[in-house]
Scaffold this motif. Sequence first.
Motif, PDB file in Angstrom:
ATOM      1  N   ASN A   9     -17.879   4.800   0.750  1.00  0.00           N
ATOM      2  CA  ASN A   9     -18.060   5.696   1.886  1.00  0.00           C
ATOM      3  C   ASN A   9     -16.840   5.793   2.782  1.00  0.00           C
ATOM      4  N   ASP A  10     -16.020   4.743   2.827  1.00  0.00           N
ATOM      5  CA  ASP A  10     -14.923   4.712   3.786  1.00  0.00           C
ATOM      6  C   ASP A  10     -13.838   3.776   3.278  1.00  0.00           C
ATOM      7  N   MET A  11     -12.614   3.942   3.787  1.00  0.00           N
ATOM      8  CA  MET A  11     -11.546   3.013   3.430  1.00  0.00           C
ATOM      9  C   MET A  11     -10.559   2.888   4.579  1.00  0.00           C
ATOM     10  N   ALA A  12      -9.848   1.763   4.585  1.00  0.00           N
ATOM     11  CA  ALA A  12      -8.853   1.498   5.624  1.00  0.00           C
ATOM     12  C   ALA A  12      -7.714   0.716   5.015  1.00  0.00           C
ATOM     13  N   TYR A  13      -6.506   1.023   5.473  1.00  0.00           N
ATOM     14  CA  TYR A  13      -5.317   0.358   4.948  1.00  0.00           C
ATOM     15  C   TYR A  13      -4.790  -0.641   5.968  1.00  0.00           C
ATOM     16  N   ASP A  14      -4.632  -1.893   5.529  1.00  0.00           N
ATOM     17  CA  ASP A  14      -4.031  -2.943   6.348  1.00  0.00           C
ATOM     18  C   ASP A  14      -2.565  -3.064   5.943  1.00  0.00           C
ATOM     19  N   ARG A  15      -1.680  -2.523   6.775  1.00  0.00           N
ATOM     20  CA  ARG A  15      -0.258  -2.488   6.443  1.00  0.00           C
ATOM     21  C   ARG A  15       0.352  -3.882   6.407  1.00  0.00           C
ATOM     22  N   TYR A  21      -8.824  -1.521   1.833  1.00  0.00           N
ATOM     23  CA  TYR A  21     -10.224  -1.946   1.807  1.00  0.00           C
ATOM     24  C   TYR A  21     -11.110  -0.713   1.651  1.00  0.00           C
ATOM     25  N   ILE A  22     -12.104  -0.802   0.767  1.00  0.00           N
ATOM     26  CA  ILE A  22     -13.028   0.306   0.528  1.00  0.00           C
ATOM     27  C   ILE A  22     -14.454  -0.200   0.664  1.00  0.00           C
ATOM     28  N   ALA A  23     -15.227   0.421   1.557  1.00  0.00           N
ATOM     29  CA  ALA A  23     -16.621   0.041   1.789  1.00  0.00           C
ATOM     30  C   ALA A  23     -17.522   0.794   0.820  1.00  0.00           C
ATOM     31  N   ASN A  24     -18.290   0.044   0.013  1.00  0.00           N
ATOM     32  CA  ASN A  24     -19.163   0.624  -1.006  1.00  0.00           C
ATOM     33  C   ASN A  24     -20.622   0.452  -0.592  1.00  0.00           C
ATOM     34  N   GLU A  25     -21.230   1.540  -0.141  1.00  0.00           N
ATOM     35  CA  GLU A  25     -22.537   1.407   0.489  1.00  0.00           C
ATOM     36  C   GLU A  25     -23.664   1.077  -0.486  1.00  0.00           C
ATOM     37  N   GLU A  26     -23.574   1.506  -1.732  1.00  0.00           N
ATOM     38  CA  GLU A  26     -24.679   1.243  -2.650  1.00  0.00           C
ATOM     39  C   GLU A  26     -24.560  -0.117  -3.334  1.00  0.00           C
ATOM     40  N   SER A  27     -23.348  -0.592  -3.590  1.00  0.00           N
ATOM     41  CA  SER A  27     -23.174  -1.875  -4.275  1.00  0.00           C
ATOM     42  C   SER A  27     -23.015  -3.041  -3.307  1.00  0.00           C
ATOM     43  N   ASP A  28     -23.082  -2.783  -1.992  1.00  0.00           N
ATOM     44  CA  ASP A  28     -23.078  -3.844  -0.969  1.00  0.00           C
ATOM     45  C   ASP A  28     -21.842  -4.736  -1.074  1.00  0.00           C
ATOM     46  N   ILE A  49     -20.831   0.539   5.639  1.00  0.00           N
ATOM     47  CA  ILE A  49     -20.733   1.981   5.888  1.00  0.00           C
ATOM     48  C   ILE A  49     -19.356   2.422   6.350  1.00  0.00           C
ATOM     49  N   GLU A  50     -18.699   1.666   7.253  1.00  0.00           N
ATOM     50  CA  GLU A  50     -17.361   2.033   7.710  1.00  0.00           C
ATOM     51  C   GLU A  50     -16.466   0.804   7.789  1.00  0.00           C
ATOM     52  N   VAL A  51     -15.165   1.029   7.617  1.00  0.00           N
ATOM     53  CA  VAL A  51     -14.191  -0.051   7.683  1.00  0.00           C
ATOM     54  C   VAL A  51     -12.968   0.464   8.444  1.00  0.00           C
ATOM     55  N   GLU A  52     -12.384  -0.409   9.276  1.00  0.00           N
ATOM     56  CA  GLU A  52     -11.246   0.005  10.110  1.00  0.00           C
ATOM     57  C   GLU A  52     -10.319  -1.180  10.304  1.00  0.00           C
ATOM     58  N   SER A  53      -9.012  -0.951  10.192  1.00  0.00           N
ATOM     59  CA  SER A  53      -8.039  -2.021  10.354  1.00  0.00           C
ATOM     60  C   SER A  53      -7.506  -2.055  11.779  1.00  0.00           C
ATOM     61  N   ASP A  54      -7.078  -3.245  12.197  1.00  0.00           N
ATOM     62  CA  ASP A  54      -6.478  -3.451  13.517  1.00  0.00           C
ATOM     63  C   ASP A  54      -4.967  -3.403  13.354  1.00  0.00           C
ATOM     64  N   PRO A  55      -4.284  -2.422  13.945  1.00  0.00           N
ATOM     65  CA  PRO A  55      -2.825  -2.323  13.756  1.00  0.00           C
ATOM     66  C   PRO A  55      -2.056  -3.460  14.405  1.00  0.00           C
ATOM     67  N   ASN A  56      -2.699  -4.215  15.327  1.00  0.00           N
ATOM     68  CA  ASN A  56      -2.021  -5.316  15.998  1.00  0.00           C
ATOM     69  C   ASN A  56      -2.191  -6.652  15.289  1.00  0.00           C
ATOM     70  N   VAL A 309      -9.766  10.262   2.829  1.00  0.00           N
ATOM     71  CA  VAL A 309      -8.323  10.203   2.681  1.00  0.00           C
ATOM     72  C   VAL A 309      -7.751   9.355   3.813  1.00  0.00           C
ATOM     73  N   THR A 310      -6.800   8.489   3.486  1.00  0.00           N
ATOM     74  CA  THR A 310      -6.085   7.729   4.507  1.00  0.00           C
ATOM     75  C   THR A 310      -4.623   7.651   4.109  1.00  0.00           C
ATOM     76  N   ILE A 311      -3.759   7.401   5.092  1.00  0.00           N
ATOM     77  CA  ILE A 311      -2.316   7.487   4.878  1.00  0.00           C
ATOM     78  C   ILE A 311      -1.645   6.226   5.393  1.00  0.00           C
ATOM     79  N   ASP A 312      -0.731   5.699   4.592  1.00  0.00           N
ATOM     80  CA  ASP A 312       0.185   4.661   5.063  1.00  0.00           C
ATOM     81  C   ASP A 312       1.468   5.375   5.467  1.00  0.00           C
ATOM     82  N   GLU A 313       1.640   5.568   6.764  1.00  0.00           N
ATOM     83  CA  GLU A 313       2.760   6.370   7.240  1.00  0.00           C
ATOM     84  C   GLU A 313       4.115   5.712   6.973  1.00  0.00           C
ATOM     85  N   HIS A 314       4.136   4.409   6.728  1.00  0.00           N
ATOM     86  CA  HIS A 314       5.404   3.705   6.519  1.00  0.00           C
ATOM     87  C   HIS A 314       5.912   3.880   5.092  1.00  0.00           C
ATOM     88  N   SER A 315       5.012   3.847   4.116  1.00  0.00           N
ATOM     89  CA  SER A 315       5.428   4.047   2.734  1.00  0.00           C
ATOM     90  C   SER A 315       5.324   5.506   2.309  1.00  0.00           C
TER      91      SER A 315
END
Length: 348
Positions: A9-15, A21-28, A49-56, A309-315
């Motif tokens: 359902n969602d993904m977040a990139y930890d630079r 990281y990808i959150a998979n709602e049906e496979s837990d 359901i959702e995942v978010e990285s901390d840039p700090n 869709v998510t973007i790693d702006e550095h790479s």
Amino acid sequence: RLDGSRCPNDMAYDRSADILYIANEESDNVTIIRDSQFAGNIPTGNWPIEVESDPNSNRVYLSHVLDGIRVLQDGMVVADIPAYSESYRILVNSLNDYTYITDLHRPITIIRSTEKVLDLFVPDFQGNVIGWQLATDYDRLTGLTYFASWEYPALTVVDGTEVIDQFTYEGLGASDMIVDPDRRHIVVTNNLAYFDEDSPNNISIIDMDTKQVSSIFSARYSYRAALDPVTGYVYVTNPDNNSVTVLQGRQEAATFQTGKKPREVAVDPVTGFAYVTNVEDNSISVFRDGIPVAEIALPDDKGFRPWYVTIDEHSGRVYILNRSTVEKHSSRDGERVVCREPWVHILE
């Protein structure tokens, strides 16, 4: 291919750790992609359901509709935070170091690092607690955090852990929000615009100083929005109209046709390219400087329904998450969709 995952359902990139990281709602579970390679899945709880990285930091926050909140670091669960009810939308405020997780029931859970600070209950103008605060963003200059409710036309302003302001705005079914502090306005996308006869605008633009609302009527309803911080263009997806509305300032610059069911949008702040996922076309629409510049067809033999869709702006990498390859089974109750292994596509 993401073996062992279902219905991401969602993904977040930890630079800091180069982990996706990808959150998979049906496979837990959560899929870990390290150095652009599939590194396995870790169980986290019921219905992530959702995942978010901390840039700090290298902390990543994961919400579960039925099983609380998890904090992950370096591909492992490091903290389990109890939720009030059904955790959902996540916002990491990099200025005040608070993480805000809205609940499908009522409160906003406020976290600092790996500890819950409080559950913030926000009353409406009649004293009833507001729920479904699905649209949220923060001011990158002041650190103030803004929330808009799916079910109630109010915009709430939070300073740290305290509500400092609340005002009405025209719109219904707030699903996403963009705060543009440089141009002093807030964009709210309205997912239930077609239900609201009094204010059926699919986009609300709010002046941060006067609180005056500019209403945009460009589609039946809108879903997601993304800001190009350099040019000020805001790209808004309109799934039911197969289009993207481009805003410039507080005006509609244009509305362009895309593939079928445009859903998510992300902007690379370095290059200015905006990427839109067309769920039912297995394609990506690319915009730059407020106009469409390309259509990218994804391979049909490697999943379909590009979901996020998510973007790693550095790479410069652009990660496209295909929700699944599906099998449809007809029954008396209609078609039942069964998720199979999804894919992640990387554009460089």
